[in-house]
Design a protein around this motif. Structure first.
Motif, PDB file in Angstrom:
ATOM      1  N   UNK A 248      -2.462  -9.401   0.788  1.00 20.51           N
ATOM      2  CA  UNK A 248      -1.160  -8.995  -0.100  1.00 20.51           C
ATOM      3  C   UNK A 248      -1.088 -10.279  -1.379  1.00 20.51           C
ATOM      4  N   UNK A 249      -1.370 -11.311  -0.767  1.00 17.67           N
ATOM      5  CA  UNK A 249      -1.289 -12.713  -1.674  1.00 17.67           C
ATOM      6  C   UNK A 249      -2.469 -12.798  -2.501  1.00 17.67           C
ATOM      7  N   UNK A 250      -3.715 -12.358  -1.601  1.00 22.20           N
ATOM      8  CA  UNK A 250      -4.725 -12.297  -2.485  1.00 22.20           C
ATOM      9  C   UNK A 250      -4.924 -11.211  -3.383  1.00 22.20           C
ATOM     10  N   UNK A 251      -4.452 -10.208  -3.233  1.00 19.74           N
ATOM     11  CA  UNK A 251      -4.481  -9.166  -4.187  1.00 19.74           C
ATOM     12  C   UNK A 251      -3.792  -9.800  -5.422  1.00 19.74           C
ATOM     13  N   UNK A 252      -2.502 -10.122  -5.212  1.00 15.87           N
ATOM     14  CA  UNK A 252      -1.508 -10.446  -6.214  1.00 15.87           C
ATOM     15  C   UNK A 252      -2.030 -11.827  -7.112  1.00 15.87           C
ATOM     16  N   UNK A 253      -2.752 -12.635  -6.609  1.00 13.68           N
ATOM     17  CA  UNK A 253      -3.369 -13.832  -7.177  1.00 13.68           C
ATOM     18  C   UNK A 253      -4.532 -13.767  -7.644  1.00 13.68           C
ATOM     19  N   UNK A 254      -5.262 -12.883  -7.134  1.00  9.77           N
ATOM     20  CA  UNK A 254      -6.664 -12.660  -7.645  1.00  9.77           C
ATOM     21  C   UNK A 254      -7.703 -13.377  -6.980  1.00  9.77           C
ATOM     22  N   UNK A 255      -7.422 -14.213  -5.771  1.00 13.31           N
ATOM     23  CA  UNK A 255      -8.279 -15.107  -5.188  1.00 13.31           C
ATOM     24  C   UNK A 255      -8.722 -14.206  -4.002  1.00 13.31           C
ATOM     25  N   UNK A 256      -9.855 -14.911  -3.251  1.00  9.22           N
ATOM     26  CA  UNK A 256     -10.332 -14.196  -2.031  1.00  9.22           C
ATOM     27  C   UNK A 256      -9.388 -14.662  -0.824  1.00  9.22           C
ATOM     28  N   UNK A 257      -9.421 -13.617   0.195  1.00  7.34           N
ATOM     29  CA  UNK A 257      -8.536 -14.264   1.178  1.00  7.34           C
ATOM     30  C   UNK A 257      -9.231 -15.729   1.973  1.00  7.34           C
ATOM     31  N   UNK A 258     -10.611 -15.666   1.854  1.00  7.14           N
ATOM     32  CA  UNK A 258     -10.879 -16.952   2.561  1.00  7.14           C
ATOM     33  C   UNK A 258     -10.627 -18.178   1.597  1.00  7.14           C
ATOM     34  N   UNK A 259     -10.301 -18.189   0.303  1.00  6.05           N
ATOM     35  CA  UNK A 259      -9.818 -19.284  -0.358  1.00  6.05           C
ATOM     36  C   UNK A 259      -8.340 -19.563   0.045  1.00  6.05           C
ATOM     37  N   UNK A 260      -7.806 -18.579   0.185  1.00  2.00           N
ATOM     38  CA  UNK A 260      -6.408 -18.630   0.633  1.00  2.00           C
ATOM     39  C   UNK A 260      -6.065 -19.227   1.918  1.00  2.00           C
ATOM     40  N   UNK A 261      -7.176 -18.959   2.915  1.00  2.00           N
ATOM     41  CA  UNK A 261      -7.204 -19.443   4.307  1.00  2.00           C
ATOM     42  C   UNK A 261      -7.185 -20.884   4.160  1.00  2.00           C
ATOM     43  N   UNK A 262      -8.067 -21.273   3.377  1.00  2.00           N
ATOM     44  CA  UNK A 262      -8.405 -22.811   2.947  1.00  2.00           C
ATOM     45  C   UNK A 262      -7.286 -23.378   2.629  1.00  2.00           C
TER      46      UNK A 262
END
Length: 202
Positions: free
Chosen positions: A37-51
């Motif tokens: 959900x955060x990836x969708x809202x931010x336009x970032x990949x899930x992998x980037x958010x995990x990092x």
């Protein structure tokens, strides 16, 4: 910055990375959002958010701005280690360096305010030839700048304006924009980012 007591943090990580990791996880949990959900809202990949949430690497200003915008927070809401007191004083030389230019310039996030009135105070120095290029921020974000020394060339959605020392400008930061120093002396300026009030889309 206050001590970070995040039990998931690696003590070998820089304090800023630990604070960002803990704050992003906490804010995402407060919204009840998954990483997807955060990836969708931010336009970032899930992998980037995990990092980011694991404190790996050194996320850039644009990455942090997208996360903060999606969460409805100022950037300081991601890098601070504790809630702000009634009066908070930032001593000389403090703040968080979030951008380093190839030619020696830098951008420091000095302080910010919490919702419902969210703003960020920045101090910038651009060496000759330096440029900081930014994608559009969230809808309704505005910026104010005042130039202390040198000349700042502001490029907003393809429109370029020179702002000399002593002058101020305001612009719509929800368009692609860039700060440039095309002169022969350093350009020093103060910037304020104004974030509109957010409502949780659910």
């Amino acid at each position: 910055m206050a001590q970070n007591n995040d039990p998931l943090a690696d003590p070998g990580q820089p304090a800023v990375s630990r604070a960002i990791a803990a704050n992003v996880r906490a804010a995402r949990a407060a919204h009840g959002w998954s990483l997807e959900a955060l990836a969708t809202r931010s336009g970032l990949s899930k992998g980037a958010l995990v990092g980011v949430e694991q404190g790996r690497g050194n996320p850039g200003v644009l990455t942090l701005a997208r996360i903060a915008d999606a969460l409805g927070l100022p950037l300081t809401g991601l890098v601070d280690g504790a809630p702000a007191p009634t009066v908070e004083v930032v001593p000389p030389g403090a703040g968080t360096r979030l951008w380093q230019g190839d030619r020696g310039g830098h951008g420091d996030l000095l302080i910010g305010s919490d919702p419902p009135v969210s703003a960020e105070l920045w101090r910038w120095t651009l060496a000759p030839g330096d440029a900081h290029v930014s994608a559009a921020h969230g809808v309704g974000v505005r910026e104010l700048v005042t130039v202390l020394d040198g000349t700042l060339t502001l490029d907003v959605d393809g429109e370029r304006v020179d702002i000399p020392s002593g002058a101020c400008a305001r612009f719509a930061a929800d368009r692609a924009h860039a700060y440039r120093n095309e002169g022969e002396a350093p350009a020093c300026f103060i910037g304020v980012v104004l974030l509109p009030g957010r409502t949780d889309p659910g």
